[in-house]
Design an enzyme around this catalytic site. Sequence first.
Site, PDB file in Angstrom:
ATOM      1  N   LEU A 223     110.703 -26.881  50.670  1.00 62.07           N
ATOM      2  CA  LEU A 223     111.112 -27.850  49.652  1.00 62.07           C
ATOM      3  C   LEU A 223     110.164 -27.772  48.462  1.00 62.07           C
ATOM      4  O   LEU A 223     108.975 -28.083  48.573  1.00 62.07           O
ATOM      5  CB  LEU A 223     111.118 -29.266  50.232  1.00 62.07           C
ATOM      6  CG  LEU A 223     111.930 -29.465  51.522  1.00 62.07           C
ATOM      7  CD1 LEU A 223     111.939 -30.938  51.914  1.00 62.07           C
ATOM      8  CD2 LEU A 223     113.343 -28.933  51.367  1.00 62.07           C
TER       9      LEU A 223
ATOM     10  N   GLN B  10     118.661 -28.109  43.994  1.00 62.39           N
ATOM     11  CA  GLN B  10     118.899 -29.548  44.011  1.00 62.39           C
ATOM     12  C   GLN B  10     118.986 -29.999  42.556  1.00 62.39           C
ATOM     13  O   GLN B  10     117.979 -30.081  41.862  1.00 62.39           O
ATOM     14  CB  GLN B  10     117.773 -30.293  44.739  1.00 62.39           C
ATOM     15  CG  GLN B  10     118.019 -31.788  44.863  1.00 62.39           C
ATOM     16  CD  GLN B  10     116.824 -32.542  45.446  1.00 62.39           C
ATOM     17  OE1 GLN B  10     115.677 -32.132  45.274  1.00 62.39           O
ATOM     18  NE2 GLN B  10     117.099 -33.648  46.136  1.00 62.39           N
TER      19      GLN B  10
ATOM     20  N   GLY C 117     115.551 -37.227  46.521  1.00 60.07           N
ATOM     21  CA  GLY C 117     114.755 -37.368  47.727  1.00 60.07           C
ATOM     22  C   GLY C 117     114.782 -36.147  48.619  1.00 60.07           C
ATOM     23  O   GLY C 117     115.580 -35.221  48.449  1.00 60.07           O
TER      24      GLY C 117
ATOM     25  N   GLY D  14     103.117 -40.698  54.808  1.00 61.40           N
ATOM     26  CA  GLY D  14     103.962 -41.427  55.742  1.00 61.40           C
ATOM     27  C   GLY D  14     103.249 -41.612  57.069  1.00 61.40           C
ATOM     28  O   GLY D  14     102.592 -40.693  57.569  1.00 61.40           O
TER      29      GLY D  14
ATOM     30  N   HIS E 102      72.783   2.312  27.754  1.00 59.88           N
ATOM     31  CA  HIS E 102      72.614   1.007  27.120  1.00 59.88           C
ATOM     32  C   HIS E 102      73.203   0.953  25.713  1.00 59.88           C
ATOM     33  O   HIS E 102      73.291   1.940  25.008  1.00 59.88           O
ATOM     34  CB  HIS E 102      71.128   0.598  27.043  1.00 59.88           C
ATOM     35  CG  HIS E 102      70.180   1.733  26.966  1.00 59.88           C
ATOM     36  ND1 HIS E 102      69.059   1.824  27.771  1.00 59.88           N
ATOM     37  CD2 HIS E 102      70.164   2.859  26.215  1.00 59.88           C
ATOM     38  CE1 HIS E 102      68.411   2.945  27.503  1.00 59.88           C
ATOM     39  NE2 HIS E 102      69.061   3.581  26.569  1.00 59.88           N
TER      40      HIS E 102
ATOM     41  N   ASN F  98      75.025  12.637  29.190  1.00 58.20           N
ATOM     42  CA  ASN F  98      74.216  11.468  28.866  1.00 58.20           C
ATOM     43  C   ASN F  98      74.524  11.040  27.434  1.00 58.20           C
ATOM     44  O   ASN F  98      74.392  11.834  26.500  1.00 58.20           O
ATOM     45  CB  ASN F  98      72.726  11.773  29.009  1.00 58.20           C
ATOM     46  CG  ASN F  98      71.873  10.518  28.893  1.00 58.20           C
ATOM     47  OD1 ASN F  98      71.561   9.866  29.888  1.00 58.20           O
ATOM     48  ND2 ASN F  98      71.477  10.172  27.674  1.00 58.20           N
TER      49      ASN F  98
ATOM     50  N   SER G 239      70.591   9.067  20.182  1.00 60.41           N
ATOM     51  CA  SER G 239      70.856   7.657  19.924  1.00 60.41           C
ATOM     52  C   SER G 239      71.618   7.479  18.617  1.00 60.41           C
ATOM     53  O   SER G 239      71.459   8.250  17.673  1.00 60.41           O
ATOM     54  CB  SER G 239      69.542   6.883  19.862  1.00 60.41           C
ATOM     55  OG  SER G 239      68.888   6.908  21.106  1.00 60.41           O
TER      56      SER G 239
ATOM     57  N   ALA H 195      70.044  12.385  16.763  1.00 56.33           N
ATOM     58  CA  ALA H 195      70.081  10.942  16.563  1.00 56.33           C
ATOM     59  C   ALA H 195      70.705  10.614  15.208  1.00 56.33           C
ATOM     60  O   ALA H 195      70.439  11.273  14.207  1.00 56.33           O
ATOM     61  CB  ALA H 195      68.674  10.368  16.645  1.00 56.33           C
TER      62      ALA H 195
END
EC number: 2.7.7.23
Length: 490
Positions: free
Chosen positions: A12, A83, A88, A151, A374, A388, A416, A434
Site C-alpha cells: 500500500l 486508488q 482509507g 493502532g 599535486h 609523471n 611544473s 617548466a
Amino acid sequence: MSSPGDTAVLVLAAGPGTRMRSDTPKVLHTLGGRSMLSHLLHAIAKVAPQHLAVVLGHDHERIAPLIADWADDLGRPIDVALQERPRGTGDAVRCGLSALPDDYAGVLVVTSGDTPLLDADTVADLIAGHTATRAAVTVLTTTLSDPSGYGRILRTQDNEVTAIVEHADATESQREIREVNAGVYAFDTAALRSALNRLSADNAQQELYLTDVIAILRGDGLPIRARHVDDSALVAGVNNRVQLAQLGAELNRRIVAAHQLAGVTVVDPATTWIDVDVTIGRDTVIHPGTQLLGRTQIGGHCVVGPDTTLTDVSVGDGASVVRTHGTGSSVGAGATVGPFAYLRPGTVLGDDGKLGAFVETKNATIGTGTKVPHLTYVGDADIGEHSNIGASSVFVNYDGESKRRTTVGSHVRTGSDTMFVAPVTVGDGAYTGAGTVVREDVPPGALAVSAGPQRNIEGWVRRKRPGSAAARAAEAAEKAAGGRPAGEAE
C-alpha cells in the site's frame, strides 16, 4: 489458475504522506541509498510470491515508472493498481485486489510501503505461521515504549486477538496498550474479500479501515492470529522526517555492523555511512567521516578515509583513498588518491597510480604507475603508463565551444606548470620544460619548451617602485655585495 498454496503481496503506497512536508512522494524518500518503496520491494522479491502489486494514488505518475525500473532490476513482474480517491486502507486493498486474478485463492500479504526495514525473513515467517495455523488473518505486532499514532492490539483474557483500534478512535485505557499493529498482515483471500464488502466509514477519519476486518472476521467465528516481532525497527513506519532519520541511522548501524562482522575495520561507526549496495573486501580499514554511497565497490586491504565520500566508485585491492570526493570513477589496485582529490565521473586510475593533493580529474584515463602528484587538473585526457605530470599542470580541454581530448604517452615527464591545449598529443618518452604551453603535438622522446630566453631588466624596481620595501631590500643587498645600484651610471 491460482491454488491455495500460492502467495500474493499487496504493498500500500497510495497515501499523500502530508506529514513529510515534501514535494517528493513519501515512499520515494531515501535511506541507505534506496527509496523506502525500493527497499520493501527488494525484500518482498526475495520471498518470491506468485503475484506482487503496489497500490498507488497520490503522485502515481511519478512512482509507477520507477516501479517498472525496479521490476526490471529484480527480474520479475510488479503490477500497479490505482486508488483514485483516498478512502482509507480498506479501500486501498480493495483496489489492489483488482491486480490479482479473479480466482486467486492463496495467501495474501498486505503491507505498507513506508516500512523500509521489513526484511524477507520476517515476511516468510509470517506466511509460514499463517499457513500452519489456517487462520483467516495473521497480523504482525510489536511492542513500543511510545505507541502514539499506532493502532492498538486488543486481546481477550485468553490472549486471543479481538480487534485493532486506531489511535484516533482509541479510548484512554486502550491508548495505554503498548502492543501495536505493525501494519503487515497475511489473509485468507476469500475471507478478506467477504469482510471488505462489510467495512464502514463510521470512524474519526471517515475512512474504510483495513484494521476493522479483524473484528468482522472474528465476528464470523474465524480464527485470528498474531505474530509478535521483537525487533520493532523491522516493522517501523515513517510518517515524518524525524522518523526517516531515525530509521536511516538504524539501517546504517546494521549495515556497518554487517561489514565489521565480515572482516572490515570501521574505526568510528558513528561517523561512517554505507549504502546497502556497497561492497567492501576483508581487512580494509574505513576511517572516520567516510561515506560510501550508491554501488561503490571497495577491494580488500584498502585504506579509505578519513573524510572521504565515494559514490559509484570502484577501488581495487590494496589502494588508499584519503580525504577524497569521488563519483563514477575507478581506482586501480595499489593506487593512492588524495588528500583533497576530486574524482569526477569517467576517471579511471590504473594500478599503482597516484592522484595526489589538490588534483581534479574528469573523463580521464590514467595508466598503470602514472603519477599526478599535486595541484593539477586532468580533464578529457588519456595518459599512458609510468608517466609523471608536474605540479600545477592543466589539461586545457575547453575552447569556448566544445571539449577536446589530450593524449599523453607512456614514460612521459612533464615540468611544473605545463599547459596542454587540446587537442594535442605528447608521444612516449617525451619531456616538457617548466611553464611550457603545449599547443602542438610533441614527438616521442622530444623535449618541448615554449618559453623564450629570460630577460632581466636591471634597476626596474628602483625606478618603478622607489621607496618601496622591495626597493629598499634590493638596495641593501647590492650595497652588501659592494656593488652599485643596478642601472646607475658610474
